[in-house]
Structures are given as structure tokens and as C-alpha cells.
Design a protein around this motif. Sequence first.
Motif, PDB file in Angstrom:
ATOM      1  N   VAL A  47       1.089  -1.255   0.211  1.00 52.61           N
ATOM      2  CA  VAL A  47      -0.360  -0.097   0.350  1.00 52.61           C
ATOM      3  C   VAL A  47       0.520   0.999  -0.217  1.00 52.61           C
ATOM      4  CG1 VAL A  47      -1.347   1.554   1.762  1.00 52.61           C
ATOM      5  CG2 VAL A  47      -1.895  -1.200   0.697  1.00 52.61           C
ATOM      6  N   THR A  48       1.818   0.923   1.053  1.00 44.18           N
ATOM      7  CA  THR A  48       2.705   2.150   0.853  1.00 44.18           C
ATOM      8  C   THR A  48       3.441   2.702  -0.126  1.00 44.18           C
ATOM      9  OG1 THR A  48       3.080   1.941   3.221  1.00 44.18           O
ATOM     10  CG2 THR A  48       4.864   3.154   1.921  1.00 44.18           C
ATOM     11  N   GLN A  49       4.050   1.937  -1.196  1.00 49.14           N
ATOM     12  CA  GLN A  49       4.574   1.632  -2.321  1.00 49.14           C
ATOM     13  C   GLN A  49       3.787   2.381  -3.377  1.00 49.14           C
ATOM     14  OE1 GLN A  49       7.150   1.374  -3.054  1.00 49.14           O
ATOM     15  NE2 GLN A  49       7.580   1.982  -5.467  1.00 49.14           N
ATOM     16  N   ASP A  50       2.262   1.801  -3.698  1.00 50.30           N
ATOM     17  CA  ASP A  50       1.385   2.545  -4.265  1.00 50.30           C
ATOM     18  C   ASP A  50       0.931   3.577  -4.210  1.00 50.30           C
ATOM     19  OD1 ASP A  50       1.394   0.649  -5.628  1.00 50.30           O
ATOM     20  OD2 ASP A  50      -0.332  -1.304  -4.588  1.00 50.30           O
ATOM     21  N   VAL A  51       0.672   4.192  -2.722  1.00 47.89           N
ATOM     22  CA  VAL A  51       0.363   5.411  -2.343  1.00 47.89           C
ATOM     23  C   VAL A  51       1.157   6.138  -2.735  1.00 47.89           C
ATOM     24  CG1 VAL A  51      -0.402   7.114  -0.465  1.00 47.89           C
ATOM     25  CG2 VAL A  51      -1.296   5.137  -0.786  1.00 47.89           C
ATOM     26  N   ARG A  52       3.022   6.113  -2.703  1.00 50.56           N
ATOM     27  CA  ARG A  52       3.844   6.547  -3.323  1.00 50.56           C
ATOM     28  C   ARG A  52       3.732   7.372  -4.585  1.00 50.56           C
ATOM     29  NH1 ARG A  52       9.149   3.970  -1.105  1.00 50.56           N
ATOM     30  NH2 ARG A  52       9.794   5.743  -2.011  1.00 50.56           N
ATOM     31  N   LEU A  53       3.469   6.240  -5.639  1.00 50.78           N
ATOM     32  CA  LEU A  53       3.372   6.380  -6.980  1.00 50.78           C
ATOM     33  C   LEU A  53       1.922   7.424  -7.254  1.00 50.78           C
ATOM     34  CD1 LEU A  53       4.401   2.380  -7.584  1.00 50.78           C
ATOM     35  CD2 LEU A  53       5.968   4.657  -7.860  1.00 50.78           C
ATOM     36  N   SER A  54       1.092   7.109  -6.584  1.00 47.55           N
ATOM     37  CA  SER A  54      -0.181   7.723  -7.144  1.00 47.55           C
ATOM     38  C   SER A  54       0.026   8.900  -6.647  1.00 47.55           C
ATOM     39  CB  SER A  54      -1.246   6.563  -6.104  1.00 47.55           C
ATOM     40  OG  SER A  54      -1.424   5.399  -6.818  1.00 47.55           O
ATOM     41  N   GLU A  55       0.726   9.513  -5.633  1.00 48.27           N
ATOM     42  CA  GLU A  55      -0.293  10.542  -5.225  1.00 48.27           C
ATOM     43  C   GLU A  55       1.614  11.439  -5.902  1.00 48.27           C
ATOM     44  OE1 GLU A  55      -1.737  12.581  -3.176  1.00 48.27           O
ATOM     45  OE2 GLU A  55      -3.196  11.582  -2.976  1.00 48.27           O
ATOM     46  N   ASP A  56       1.074  13.482  -5.730  1.00 45.01           N
ATOM     47  CA  ASP A  56       1.520  14.583  -6.359  1.00 45.01           C
ATOM     48  C   ASP A  56       2.456  15.040  -4.697  1.00 45.01           C
ATOM     49  OD1 ASP A  56       1.225  13.904  -9.163  1.00 45.01           O
ATOM     50  OD2 ASP A  56      -0.479  14.983  -9.245  1.00 45.01           O
ATOM     51  N   ARG A  57       1.459  14.694  -4.062  1.00 42.60           N
ATOM     52  CA  ARG A  57       2.050  15.029  -2.491  1.00 42.60           C
ATOM     53  C   ARG A  57       2.994  14.615  -2.102  1.00 42.60           C
ATOM     54  NH1 ARG A  57      -2.626  16.519  -0.569  1.00 42.60           N
ATOM     55  NH2 ARG A  57      -4.284  15.882  -2.050  1.00 42.60           N
ATOM     56  N   PRO A  58       3.470  15.557  -1.278  1.00 39.52           N
ATOM     57  CA  PRO A  58       5.326  14.609  -0.139  1.00 39.52           C
ATOM     58  C   PRO A  58       4.774  13.544   0.565  1.00 39.52           C
ATOM     59  CG  PRO A  58       5.043  16.989  -0.231  1.00 39.52           C
ATOM     60  CD  PRO A  58       4.429  16.775  -0.901  1.00 39.52           C
ATOM     61  N   VAL A  59       4.667  12.166   0.411  1.00 39.80           N
ATOM     62  CA  VAL A  59       4.894  10.829   1.094  1.00 39.80           C
ATOM     63  C   VAL A  59       6.033  10.691   2.207  1.00 39.80           C
ATOM     64  CG1 VAL A  59       4.478   8.761   1.222  1.00 39.80           C
ATOM     65  CG2 VAL A  59       2.725  10.223  -1.027  1.00 39.80           C
ATOM     66  N   LEU A  60       5.534  10.417   3.450  1.00 35.75           N
ATOM     67  CA  LEU A  60       6.564  10.077   4.315  1.00 35.75           C
ATOM     68  C   LEU A  60       6.735   8.971   4.637  1.00 35.75           C
ATOM     69  CD1 LEU A  60       9.279  10.746   5.676  1.00 35.75           C
ATOM     70  CD2 LEU A  60       7.784  11.987   7.554  1.00 35.75           C
ATOM     71  N   VAL A  61       7.297   8.379   4.780  1.00 29.35           N
ATOM     72  CA  VAL A  61       7.500   6.480   5.224  1.00 29.35           C
ATOM     73  C   VAL A  61       8.393   6.738   6.096  1.00 29.35           C
ATOM     74  CG1 VAL A  61       7.841   4.427   4.179  1.00 29.35           C
ATOM     75  CG2 VAL A  61       6.634   6.183   2.774  1.00 29.35           C
TER      76      VAL A  61
END
Length: 72
Positions: A47-61
Motif C-alpha cells: 500500500v505504501t509503495q502504491d500511495v507513493r506512486l499515485s500521489e503528487d504530494r509528499p509522502v513520508l515513509v
Amino acid sequence: MREFQPEARSDDPVREICRHAAEHDFDLICLAERKRSRAGKALFGSVTQDVRLSEDRPVLVCGDGSADSSAA
């Protein structure tokens, strides 16, 4: 600093996370990640990887880096 409230939803997690972030105009999405083997990622996805690839806004993991033994 804004307060946050965890929420539980029952739809597709990637779509729900992205929709919720857009709905509330979040500046950043913060997600926890657990380490999985390649086989675990292939079987269960990320899910984390898919959100990172889907979002334009920054994603902090973030995460503790421990391996998920059930995913091997």
C-alpha cells in the motif's frame, strides 16, 4: 500544527488514503512501512509503495525496519 485523527475505512486503502488527503488538502502523507521479502511484496503488494506512486504530494515513509516473518 494541526491535530490528526486516525480513521478506519473499508474501501481500497490506496484510493482511500489519496482521496482523504485530497479532501482535506494535506501538505504531507505519513505512512508506516514494514520490511517484507520480495515474495511477500509479490504476494501481498505494498500500500505504501502504491500511495507513493499515485500521489503528487509528499509522502513520508517511516518504520522500524524489522522484517515481517509472516511474509516470507
